[in-house]
Design a protein around this motif. Structure first.
Motif, PDB file in Angstrom:
ATOM      1  N   GLY A 146      57.886  54.710 -22.154  1.00 52.26           N
ATOM      2  CA  GLY A 146      57.094  55.397 -23.174  1.00 52.26           C
ATOM      3  C   GLY A 146      55.843  54.632 -23.573  1.00 52.26           C
ATOM      4  N   ALA A 147      55.249  53.897 -22.618  1.00 53.86           N
ATOM      5  CA  ALA A 147      54.012  53.172 -22.918  1.00 53.86           C
ATOM      6  C   ALA A 147      52.896  54.166 -23.255  1.00 53.86           C
ATOM      7  CB  ALA A 147      53.605  52.323 -21.721  1.00 53.86           C
ATOM      8  N   THR A 148      51.965  53.744 -24.072  1.00 57.20           N
ATOM      9  CA  THR A 148      50.826  54.614 -24.388  1.00 57.20           C
ATOM     10  C   THR A 148      49.935  54.772 -23.161  1.00 57.20           C
ATOM     11  OG1 THR A 148      50.932  53.792 -26.646  1.00 57.20           O
ATOM     12  CG2 THR A 148      48.933  54.978 -26.027  1.00 57.20           C
ATOM     13  N   SER A 149      49.755  53.680 -22.402  1.00 57.27           N
ATOM     14  CA  SER A 149      48.946  53.816 -21.189  1.00 57.27           C
ATOM     15  C   SER A 149      49.396  52.857 -20.104  1.00 57.27           C
ATOM     16  CB  SER A 149      47.455  53.581 -21.496  1.00 57.27           C
ATOM     17  OG  SER A 149      47.223  52.225 -21.810  1.00 57.27           O
ATOM     18  N   ALA A 150      49.092  53.259 -18.852  1.00 61.26           N
ATOM     19  CA  ALA A 150      49.235  52.388 -17.685  1.00 61.26           C
ATOM     20  C   ALA A 150      47.828  52.250 -17.135  1.00 61.26           C
ATOM     21  CB  ALA A 150      50.151  53.022 -16.656  1.00 61.26           C
ATOM     22  N   ASP A 151      47.360  51.009 -17.007  1.00 63.61           N
ATOM     23  CA  ASP A 151      45.944  50.796 -16.707  1.00 63.61           C
ATOM     24  C   ASP A 151      45.733  50.169 -15.324  1.00 63.61           C
ATOM     25  OD1 ASP A 151      46.552  50.956 -19.534  1.00 63.61           O
ATOM     26  OD2 ASP A 151      44.499  50.369 -19.942  1.00 63.61           O
ATOM     27  N   HIS A 152      44.627  50.514 -14.704  1.00 62.90           N
ATOM     28  CA  HIS A 152      44.208  50.061 -13.348  1.00 62.90           C
ATOM     29  C   HIS A 152      44.642  51.066 -12.286  1.00 62.90           C
ATOM     30  CE1 HIS A 152      42.192  46.270 -13.944  1.00 62.90           C
ATOM     31  NE2 HIS A 152      43.122  45.929 -14.809  1.00 62.90           N
ATOM     32  N   LEU A 153      45.916  50.931 -11.780  1.00 57.60           N
ATOM     33  CA  LEU A 153      46.508  51.921 -10.865  1.00 57.60           C
ATOM     34  C   LEU A 153      45.805  52.042  -9.511  1.00 57.60           C
ATOM     35  CD1 LEU A 153      47.138  54.727 -13.552  1.00 57.60           C
ATOM     36  CD2 LEU A 153      48.661  52.858 -12.890  1.00 57.60           C
ATOM     37  N   ILE A 154      45.113  51.002  -9.094  1.00 61.27           N
ATOM     38  CA  ILE A 154      44.446  51.061  -7.783  1.00 61.27           C
ATOM     39  C   ILE A 154      45.498  51.233  -6.678  1.00 61.27           C
ATOM     40  CG2 ILE A 154      43.010  49.763  -6.125  1.00 61.27           C
ATOM     41  CD1 ILE A 154      41.729  48.354  -8.559  1.00 61.27           C
ATOM     42  N   ASN A 155      46.660  50.607  -6.858  1.00 58.00           N
ATOM     43  CA  ASN A 155      47.711  50.678  -5.841  1.00 58.00           C
ATOM     44  C   ASN A 155      48.949  51.445  -6.316  1.00 58.00           C
ATOM     45  OD1 ASN A 155      46.904  49.096  -3.314  1.00 58.00           O
ATOM     46  ND2 ASN A 155      46.193  47.802  -4.994  1.00 58.00           N
ATOM     47  N   ILE A 156      48.734  52.424  -7.155  1.00 58.45           N
ATOM     48  CA  ILE A 156      49.847  53.239  -7.661  1.00 58.45           C
ATOM     49  C   ILE A 156      50.546  53.936  -6.489  1.00 58.45           C
ATOM     50  CG2 ILE A 156      48.377  55.273  -8.101  1.00 58.45           C
ATOM     51  CD1 ILE A 156      50.080  55.885 -10.562  1.00 58.45           C
ATOM     52  N   THR A 157      51.869  54.081  -6.567  1.00 59.95           N
ATOM     53  CA  THR A 157      52.623  54.751  -5.503  1.00 59.95           C
ATOM     54  C   THR A 157      52.715  56.248  -5.809  1.00 59.95           C
ATOM     55  OG1 THR A 157      54.698  54.455  -6.686  1.00 59.95           O
ATOM     56  CG2 THR A 157      54.065  52.695  -5.154  1.00 59.95           C
ATOM     57  N   GLU A 158      53.178  56.985  -4.802  1.00 57.42           N
ATOM     58  CA  GLU A 158      53.393  58.416  -4.935  1.00 57.42           C
ATOM     59  C   GLU A 158      54.316  58.704  -6.133  1.00 57.42           C
ATOM     60  OE1 GLU A 158      51.413  60.177  -3.070  1.00 57.42           O
ATOM     61  OE2 GLU A 158      52.399  61.971  -3.935  1.00 57.42           O
ATOM     62  N   GLU A 159      55.382  57.917  -6.204  1.00 53.67           N
ATOM     63  CA  GLU A 159      56.339  58.105  -7.297  1.00 53.67           C
ATOM     64  C   GLU A 159      55.683  57.826  -8.650  1.00 53.67           C
ATOM     65  OE1 GLU A 159      59.717  55.430  -7.243  1.00 53.67           O
ATOM     66  OE2 GLU A 159      60.335  56.231  -9.202  1.00 53.67           O
ATOM     67  N   GLY A 160      54.845  56.813  -8.668  1.00 55.54           N
ATOM     68  CA  GLY A 160      54.146  56.475  -9.910  1.00 55.54           C
ATOM     69  C   GLY A 160      53.267  57.621 -10.381  1.00 55.54           C
ATOM     70  N   ILE A 161      52.578  58.251  -9.438  1.00 59.09           N
ATOM     71  CA  ILE A 161      51.705  59.383  -9.790  1.00 59.09           C
ATOM     72  C   ILE A 161      52.536  60.501 -10.418  1.00 59.09           C
ATOM     73  CG2 ILE A 161      50.178  61.188  -8.865  1.00 59.09           C
ATOM     74  CD1 ILE A 161      49.245  59.158  -6.739  1.00 59.09           C
ATOM     75  N   LEU A 162      53.668  60.819  -9.769  1.00 61.62           N
ATOM     76  CA  LEU A 162      54.534  61.890 -10.289  1.00 61.62           C
ATOM     77  C   LEU A 162      55.053  61.571 -11.681  1.00 61.62           C
ATOM     78  CD1 LEU A 162      56.725  63.061  -7.275  1.00 61.62           C
ATOM     79  CD2 LEU A 162      54.993  64.349  -8.572  1.00 61.62           C
ATOM     80  N   LYS A 163      55.505  60.348 -11.844  1.00 61.53           N
ATOM     81  CA  LYS A 163      56.079  59.942 -13.146  1.00 61.53           C
ATOM     82  C   LYS A 163      55.028  60.013 -14.251  1.00 61.53           C
ATOM     83  CE  LYS A 163      60.465  58.926 -12.805  1.00 61.53           C
ATOM     84  NZ  LYS A 163      60.974  57.845 -11.947  1.00 61.53           N
TER      85      LYS A 163
ATOM     86  N   ALA B 128      42.099  58.999  -8.656  1.00 59.80           N
ATOM     87  CA  ALA B 128      41.795  59.813  -9.842  1.00 59.80           C
ATOM     88  C   ALA B 128      42.051  61.298  -9.585  1.00 59.80           C
ATOM     89  CB  ALA B 128      40.332  59.605 -10.237  1.00 59.80           C
ATOM     90  N   ARG B 129      41.596  61.763  -8.425  1.00 56.79           N
ATOM     91  CA  ARG B 129      41.701  63.196  -8.104  1.00 56.79           C
ATOM     92  C   ARG B 129      43.151  63.643  -8.124  1.00 56.79           C
ATOM     93  NH1 ARG B 129      38.486  65.635  -9.736  1.00 56.79           N
ATOM     94  NH2 ARG B 129      40.177  66.954 -10.307  1.00 56.79           N
ATOM     95  N   GLU B 130      43.981  62.848  -7.426  1.00 52.83           N
ATOM     96  CA  GLU B 130      45.386  63.215  -7.340  1.00 52.83           C
ATOM     97  C   GLU B 130      46.057  63.167  -8.713  1.00 52.83           C
ATOM     98  OE1 GLU B 130      47.100  60.965  -4.143  1.00 52.83           O
ATOM     99  OE2 GLU B 130      48.909  62.252  -4.288  1.00 52.83           O
ATOM    100  N   LEU B 131      45.734  62.130  -9.479  1.00 52.74           N
ATOM    101  CA  LEU B 131      46.322  62.012 -10.814  1.00 52.74           C
ATOM    102  C   LEU B 131      45.973  63.232 -11.665  1.00 52.74           C
ATOM    103  CD1 LEU B 131      45.705  58.205 -11.322  1.00 52.74           C
ATOM    104  CD2 LEU B 131      47.914  59.318 -11.685  1.00 52.74           C
ATOM    105  N   ILE B 132      44.709  63.619 -11.637  1.00 52.24           N
ATOM    106  CA  ILE B 132      44.283  64.771 -12.451  1.00 52.24           C
ATOM    107  C   ILE B 132      44.927  66.055 -11.927  1.00 52.24           C
ATOM    108  CG2 ILE B 132      42.310  66.231 -13.105  1.00 52.24           C
ATOM    109  CD1 ILE B 132      40.614  63.653 -13.172  1.00 52.24           C
TER     110      ILE B 132
ATOM    111  N   PHE C 158      46.708  45.230  -8.009  1.00 58.39           N
ATOM    112  CA  PHE C 158      46.549  44.712  -6.644  1.00 58.39           C
ATOM    113  C   PHE C 158      47.739  45.030  -5.754  1.00 58.39           C
ATOM    114  CE2 PHE C 158      43.957  41.943  -9.409  1.00 58.39           C
ATOM    115  CZ  PHE C 158      42.710  42.200  -8.860  1.00 58.39           C
ATOM    116  N   SER C 159      48.920  45.150  -6.375  1.00 59.35           N
ATOM    117  CA  SER C 159      50.101  45.510  -5.569  1.00 59.35           C
ATOM    118  C   SER C 159      50.879  46.617  -6.286  1.00 59.35           C
ATOM    119  CB  SER C 159      50.995  44.285  -5.344  1.00 59.35           C
ATOM    120  OG  SER C 159      50.924  43.405  -6.434  1.00 59.35           O
ATOM    121  N   GLY C 160      51.407  47.509  -5.497  1.00 52.90           N
ATOM    122  CA  GLY C 160      52.113  48.676  -6.066  1.00 52.90           C
ATOM    123  C   GLY C 160      53.538  48.327  -6.431  1.00 52.90           C
ATOM    124  N   LEU C 161      53.703  47.523  -7.483  1.00 52.08           N
ATOM    125  CA  LEU C 161      55.050  47.073  -7.873  1.00 52.08           C
ATOM    126  C   LEU C 161      55.831  48.133  -8.637  1.00 52.08           C
ATOM    127  CD1 LEU C 161      54.502  43.406  -9.170  1.00 52.08           C
ATOM    128  CD2 LEU C 161      55.128  44.171  -6.887  1.00 52.08           C
ATOM    129  N   GLY C 162      55.158  49.192  -9.045  1.00 48.36           N
ATOM    130  CA  GLY C 162      55.863  50.221  -9.820  1.00 48.36           C
ATOM    131  C   GLY C 162      55.604  50.118 -11.315  1.00 48.36           C
TER     132      GLY C 162
END
Ligand code: NIG
Ligand code: FE
Length: 425
Positions: A270-287, A313-317, A257-261
């Motif tokens: 080194g988490a196996t997954s980050a889930d949801h990501l509706i409010n992922i930031t630009e930096e989050g996508i890059l990382k 999804a598009r940007e992440l892929i 719900f909020s892009g806290l990072g």
């Protein structure tokens, strides 16, 4: 010659999802299609996959072996649902009606509804009740083609009831054909009795519940809800470092719900997954794109909560992240066991291609559970977890809405759903 105890012959289309896993970028476009494909299994593992000519030359079916005619059917790996909150009691349709009247999910949470409603019901439920609820949900999953599922605790929020949820999952896993990958999510919310003493709850999680879950070997993963008003990034880091030190693999409910990072944090830790990501930031996508951490997308949540925003999804892929899809099955924000609905919404609402959605629900989803050596693609040596769908070609899995096309399900080399009906003991 290889001997087999089960064979599926001339599938109209056999979708293998094979290749280098995890799949990124263009590799996600390749579903490993074999026209008129055959597959053979021995003692639960795939021993052959290929065309009919090679099958006839290389495979000998045992006298009592099972032979399934795949003509006119599409075969694909059983779905892997890498994010669910399976063991809950009670239901939340009243809250759903309030949402229809205009309240948001977070407004309801502030009123003490939401997760806390389910915590009350789950604490009150007996083990037997919880087990029976889990079993009937696993039945639905299997009939809908899911053969492996992750399942989180997180509606107990105290020692006794978190352990109860996880022990029920363990029992359900022994009784049911669907494989369960258990996650301890005591950090799903702050329980009512700790409302104004969050740091005490964090200590309880780290010093008491986590060691007990470890000692009893009740979970493989540890998950945290990193969110405004729940656990901050610093608190999330503290929790996951303790969990890593105890030997757990990590998942984070990140940037829902909020892009806290949360996404960056997941990659850094080194988490196996980050889930949801509706409010992922630009930096989050890059990382995420530069990491081995899976971006697990849950398209039903935006749909179910009627949010305008969706995970990018598009940007992440396109940037190169490992994308997986899952249901997030839970009573508040995604009341569905259906991976096909997830695939459909990924395509209809998140600009994913059909091929990307298929790979993200099988091969990459298995990677999100560290099970990619075993499941998620049809390759020699892997488990024979295969579904056969009554559709003329694989795009129709997404194109034809509102039906269940799953005709047969094979789990560990055994036919468990036949003609759309329960065939397991
Ligand atoms: O993944 N975001 C937090 N947890 C769940 C919802 C849980 C609930 O509402 O009961 C989720 O969306
Ligand atoms: Fe969730």
């Amino acid at each position: 010659m290889r001997s087999a105890d089960l064979a599926v012959t001339h599938c109209g289309q056999l979708i293998t999802c094979r290749g280098v896993i995890p799949k990124r970028k263009n590799a996600l476009q390749d579903v490993g299609l074999i026209e008129n494909g055959c597959i053979a299994s021995h003692k639960g593992r795939i021993v052959f996959i290929g065309n009919e000519k090679a099958f006839k030359e290389e495979v000998r079916l045992d006298k009592n072996g099972v032979s399934i005619d795949g003509s006119g059917l599409v075969g694909l790996p059983g779905f892997v649902d890498s994010h669910t909150h399976l063991p809950f009691a009670g239901s939340r349709e009243k809250e759903f009606v309030l949402r229809l009247e205009g309240y948001s999910y977070l407004q309801l949470a502030e009123k003490g509804l939401g997760i806390q409603t389910t915590v009350k019901a789950t604490r009150q439920a007996s083990r037997e009740e919880l087990l029976s609820l889990c079993q009937s949900r696993l039945d639905s999953m299997l009939l809908l083609g899911t053969t492996t599922t992750e399942a989180k605790s997180g509606y107990g929020l105290n020692l006794k009831d978190e352990i109860k949820q996880l022990e029920v999952l363990k029992e359900a896993g022994m009784l049911h054909p669907v494989d369960i990958v258990p996650t301890f999510m005591g950090a799903h919310d702050i329980p009512e009795e700790y409302r104004n003493r969050k740091s005490d709850y964090i200590s309880l999680l780290i010093d008491k519940i986590l060691p007990e879950v470890k000692e009893k070997q009740l979970a493989e993963f540890f998950d945290v809800f990193c969110e405004e008003g729940v656990f901050s990034p610093d608190e999330t880091r503290e929790l996951i470092r303790a969990a890593k030190a105890a030997g757990f693999k990590i998942k984070i409910h990140a940037d829902e719900f909020s892009g806290l990072g949360g996404a960056q944090l997941a990659a850094e830790e080194g988490a196996t997954s980050a889930d949801h990501l509706i409010n992922i930031t630009e930096e989050g996508i890059l990382k995420l794109a530069q990491s081995q951490t899976v971006a697990s997308l849950l398209p039903v949540v935006s749909f179910f909560l009627m949010l305008d925003k969706r995970a990018p999804a598009r940007e992440l892929i396109d940037r190169g992240a490992i994308v997986a899809l899952a249901t997030d099955f839970n009573p508040g924000s995604s009341m569905t066991e259906s991976m096909l609905l997830v695939l459909q919404l990924a395509v209809f609402t998140m600009k994913m291609s059909i091929e990307e959605a298929v790979n993200a629900s099988t091969a990459n989803a298995a990677y999100a559970l560290a099970r990619h050596d075993d499941v998620g693609s049809l390759e020699v040596g892997k488990k024979t977890d295969l579904i056969l769908c009554d559709v003329p070609n694989y795009p129709t899995l997404v194109y034809h809405l509102g039906i269940n096309p799953v005709k047969h399900v094979i789990k560990n080399g055994k036919l468990v759903v036949k003609d759309g009906k329960r065939f397991w003991e």
